[in-house]
Design a protein around this motif. Structure first.
Motif, PDB file in Angstrom:
ATOM      1  N   THR A 155     -52.693  56.751  84.897  1.00 30.20           N
ATOM      2  CA  THR A 155     -53.561  57.371  85.923  1.00 30.20           C
ATOM      3  C   THR A 155     -54.112  56.437  87.018  1.00 30.20           C
ATOM      4  N   TYR A 156     -54.212  56.899  88.151  1.00 34.07           N
ATOM      5  CA  TYR A 156     -54.581  56.240  89.289  1.00 34.07           C
ATOM      6  C   TYR A 156     -56.088  56.913  89.326  1.00 34.07           C
ATOM      7  N   GLU A 157     -57.075  55.745  89.633  1.00 32.77           N
ATOM      8  CA  GLU A 157     -58.224  56.032  89.670  1.00 32.77           C
ATOM      9  C   GLU A 157     -58.987  55.643  91.187  1.00 32.77           C
TER      10      GLU A 157
ATOM     11  N   TYR B 241     -49.844  61.034  89.271  1.00 34.14           N
ATOM     12  CA  TYR B 241     -49.098  60.941  90.588  1.00 34.14           C
ATOM     13  C   TYR B 241     -47.512  60.833  90.057  1.00 34.14           C
ATOM     14  N   THR B 242     -46.696  61.812  90.608  1.00 32.14           N
ATOM     15  CA  THR B 242     -45.223  61.767  90.355  1.00 32.14           C
ATOM     16  C   THR B 242     -44.392  62.270  91.511  1.00 32.14           C
TER      17      THR B 242
ATOM     18  N   VAL C 133     -62.777  68.493  92.375  1.00 30.72           N
ATOM     19  CA  VAL C 133     -61.715  67.799  93.363  1.00 30.72           C
ATOM     20  C   VAL C 133     -60.427  69.085  92.998  1.00 30.72           C
ATOM     21  N   SER C 134     -59.873  69.423  94.081  1.00 36.94           N
ATOM     22  CA  SER C 134     -58.731  70.320  93.815  1.00 36.94           C
ATOM     23  C   SER C 134     -57.819  70.167  94.974  1.00 36.94           C
TER      24      SER C 134
ATOM     25  N   ALA D 262     -49.750  64.550  93.700  1.00 36.07           N
ATOM     26  CA  ALA D 262     -50.876  64.334  92.845  1.00 36.07           C
ATOM     27  C   ALA D 262     -51.606  65.425  92.114  1.00 36.07           C
ATOM     28  N   THR D 263     -51.906  65.215  91.051  1.00 34.73           N
ATOM     29  CA  THR D 263     -52.652  66.332  90.264  1.00 34.73           C
ATOM     30  C   THR D 263     -53.893  65.524  89.755  1.00 34.73           C
ATOM     31  N   VAL D 264     -54.975  66.562  89.604  1.00 35.14           N
ATOM     32  CA  VAL D 264     -56.077  65.770  88.772  1.00 35.14           C
ATOM     33  C   VAL D 264     -56.079  65.694  87.321  1.00 35.14           C
ATOM     34  N   ALA D 265     -56.404  64.272  86.808  1.00 37.07           N
ATOM     35  CA  ALA D 265     -56.165  64.270  85.582  1.00 37.07           C
ATOM     36  C   ALA D 265     -57.887  64.110  84.855  1.00 37.07           C
ATOM     37  N   SER D 266     -58.744  63.829  85.701  1.00 39.54           N
ATOM     38  CA  SER D 266     -60.158  63.725  85.338  1.00 39.54           C
ATOM     39  C   SER D 266     -60.833  63.852  86.461  1.00 39.54           C
ATOM     40  N   GLN D 267     -61.976  64.596  86.510  1.00 39.30           N
ATOM     41  CA  GLN D 267     -62.938  65.049  87.619  1.00 39.30           C
ATOM     42  C   GLN D 267     -64.135  63.842  87.610  1.00 39.30           C
TER      43      GLN D 267
END
Length: 247
Positions: free
Chosen positions: A162-164, A192-193, A215-216, A197-202
């Motif tokens: 994941t990207y933080e 991210y692919t 975040v959305s 980008a999609t949220v993995a952790s709020q």
């Protein structure tokens, strides 16, 4: 005559007492300086400094002087977002170098340098990087202008892929209001692919302000190397942070 002799003896004793007190006072303060020259620290080299992840960096330190004479100094490091207590060029973060010196009377002075360690992603396989941020806050913008970039938000890649993001609200309070990292919205992780980008952790609220941040609909533009992060804070504000990667 006896009265005169008594007066003379009393006068002599009083003079001796005054002399003794004076000598004692001089002895107590002998060797102490009435004036102290505080250390002066001149930061050498660039501040902030920028280092690519895995690169090399030699800290040029400071020139520390006391009344024009060079004196020793000490250096310590702090990872501002990821918490390291050393400068690790293999871990992306903003590091603060703290230089300190003490004069001969025990008075100290400090100076700081920011060192950014980061990797520049290609936006094909990675969104890592150092970003300038412009933040719109509604229903009121507040004291942070929406058109002035804040420097800098960092995105790093975690071991889980994941990207933080160092601050989900683009550094509005941390950088824009100069409140510091304890007011950053930490913990936002993205997958991210292929440009999506999609949220993995709020994120975990807004630092010491607390609350919940959601975040959305994060959008990525690989051509302009920008990431737009909309968020809602349950304290009554919405943020739209537009991050632009720098080289």
């Amino acid at each position: 005559m006896k009265i005169k002799n008594i007066i003379k003896i009393a006068a002599i004793n009083a003079s001796a007492l005054i002399f003794a007190v004076s000598c004692s006072s001089d002895s107590d303060t002998f060797g102490l300086s009435d004036v102290t020259n505080y250390p002066v620290l001149e930061v050498l080299g660039n501040s902030p400094a920028f280092v690519q992840l895995g690169g090399s960096y030699t800290d040029p330190g400071v020139k520390a002087t006391e009344n024009g004479v060079v004196i020793p100094f000490e250096t310590s490091y702090q990872g501002d977002y990821r918490g390291a207590n050393t400068l690790n060029l293999n871990v992306a973060d903003r590091y603060t170098a703290v230089y300190s010196a003490v004069n001969k009377d025990g008075f100290s002075a400090t100076a700081n340098r920011s060192i950014y360690v980061y990797k520049t992603g290609d936006f094909l396989t990675s969104i890592e990087g150092l970003y300038e941020s412009k933040v719109v806050r509604t229903p009121s913008q507040g004291a942070v202008p929406a058109n002035i970039p804040l420097k800098y938000v960092i995105i790093w890649k975690n071991t889980d892929g994941t990207y933080e993001v160092s601050d989900a609200i683009g550094g509005y309070y941390d950088l824009g209001r100069s409140y510091g990292t304890t007011y950053a919205s930490r913990g936002l992780k993205l997958n991210y692919t292929a440009g999506i980008a999609t949220v993995a952790s709020q994120p975990n609220g807004v630092g010491v302000f607390g609350g919940n941040v959601m975040v959305s609909n994060v959008t990525v533009n690989a051509t302009t190397k920008t990431i737009v992060i909309p968020s809602t804070w349950d304290s009554g504000y919405n943020f739209t942070a537009t991050l632009t990667q720098i080289n």
